[in-house]
Scaffold this active site. Sequence first.
Site, PDB file in Angstrom:
ATOM      1  N   ASN A 173       5.221  87.957  98.606  1.00 59.10           N
ATOM      2  CA  ASN A 173       4.585  88.403  99.844  1.00 59.10           C
ATOM      3  C   ASN A 173       3.381  89.269  99.460  1.00 59.10           C
ATOM      4  OD1 ASN A 173       5.469  91.172  99.482  1.00 59.10           O
ATOM      5  ND2 ASN A 173       7.469  90.530 100.210  1.00 59.10           N
ATOM      6  N   GLY A 227      14.430  85.105  99.084  1.00 59.36           N
ATOM      7  CA  GLY A 227      14.194  83.815  98.433  1.00 59.36           C
ATOM      8  C   GLY A 227      13.895  83.939  96.954  1.00 59.36           C
ATOM      9  N   ASP A 266      11.293  85.108  95.518  1.00 56.69           N
ATOM     10  CA  ASP A 266      10.709  86.412  95.200  1.00 56.69           C
ATOM     11  C   ASP A 266      11.808  87.403  94.823  1.00 56.69           C
ATOM     12  OD1 ASP A 266       8.897  88.531  94.969  1.00 56.69           O
ATOM     13  OD2 ASP A 266       8.570  88.710  97.119  1.00 56.69           O
ATOM     14  N   TYR A 308       8.256  80.796 104.879  1.00 59.11           N
ATOM     15  CA  TYR A 308       6.901  80.677 105.418  1.00 59.11           C
ATOM     16  C   TYR A 308       6.700  79.374 106.188  1.00 59.11           C
ATOM     17  CZ  TYR A 308       5.198  84.880 102.997  1.00 59.11           C
ATOM     18  OH  TYR A 308       4.975  86.170 102.572  1.00 59.11           O
ATOM     19  N   ASP A 339      17.295  76.947  88.817  1.00 57.66           N
ATOM     20  CA  ASP A 339      16.935  78.351  88.934  1.00 57.66           C
ATOM     21  C   ASP A 339      15.670  78.609  88.119  1.00 57.66           C
ATOM     22  OD1 ASP A 339      16.730  81.113  88.840  1.00 57.66           O
ATOM     23  OD2 ASP A 339      18.728  81.437  87.994  1.00 57.66           O
TER      24      ASP A 339
END
Length: 170
Positions: free
Chosen positions: A24, A32, A34, A121, A10
């Site tokens: 993004n 995810g 982010d 992505y 993590d």
Amino acid sequence: MAAIEIVQGDITSLEVDAIVNAANRTLLGGGGVDGAIHRAAGPELLEACRSLNGCRTGEAKITPGFRLSARYVIHTVGPVWHGGDRQEEQLLAACYRNSLELAERHGLTSIAFPGISTGVYGFPVARACPIAIGEARGFLERTEMISRIVFCCFSGADLDVYRKNLAAEQ
């Protein structure tokens, strides 16, 4: 002596000066890594990101880490994979290079990266990994400020790819 480390786990719990957020373009959170970083850092991170007015692909911006172990979060926007004919590799390299340069400008000595663009992505890990390690090695040859770069892998399969690529470069 500068070191590159490969770990699985993590990224939000790593003891480094900065963790990199595979963000993004809005920088306002997402899924995810982010989403995990935004949840762990707390609502202050979202407020700080609002003031940054987004980020273009390949660029990097910095905020405090708030509730994270890391003092800072460096946000970078990786390219969406379209098959490799839209400068995806150059843009991915820019993400790593710009994040490292931003860390250096802020006097940081350690930084941890997730697999930028390799999740939703769609950038193939086997193509992304040599770019990431190559940018890290090249940067360490040019600076003495940063002494520790960690690549934090989400899966065991990604961990294997990173370990093999690192061993091949030594």
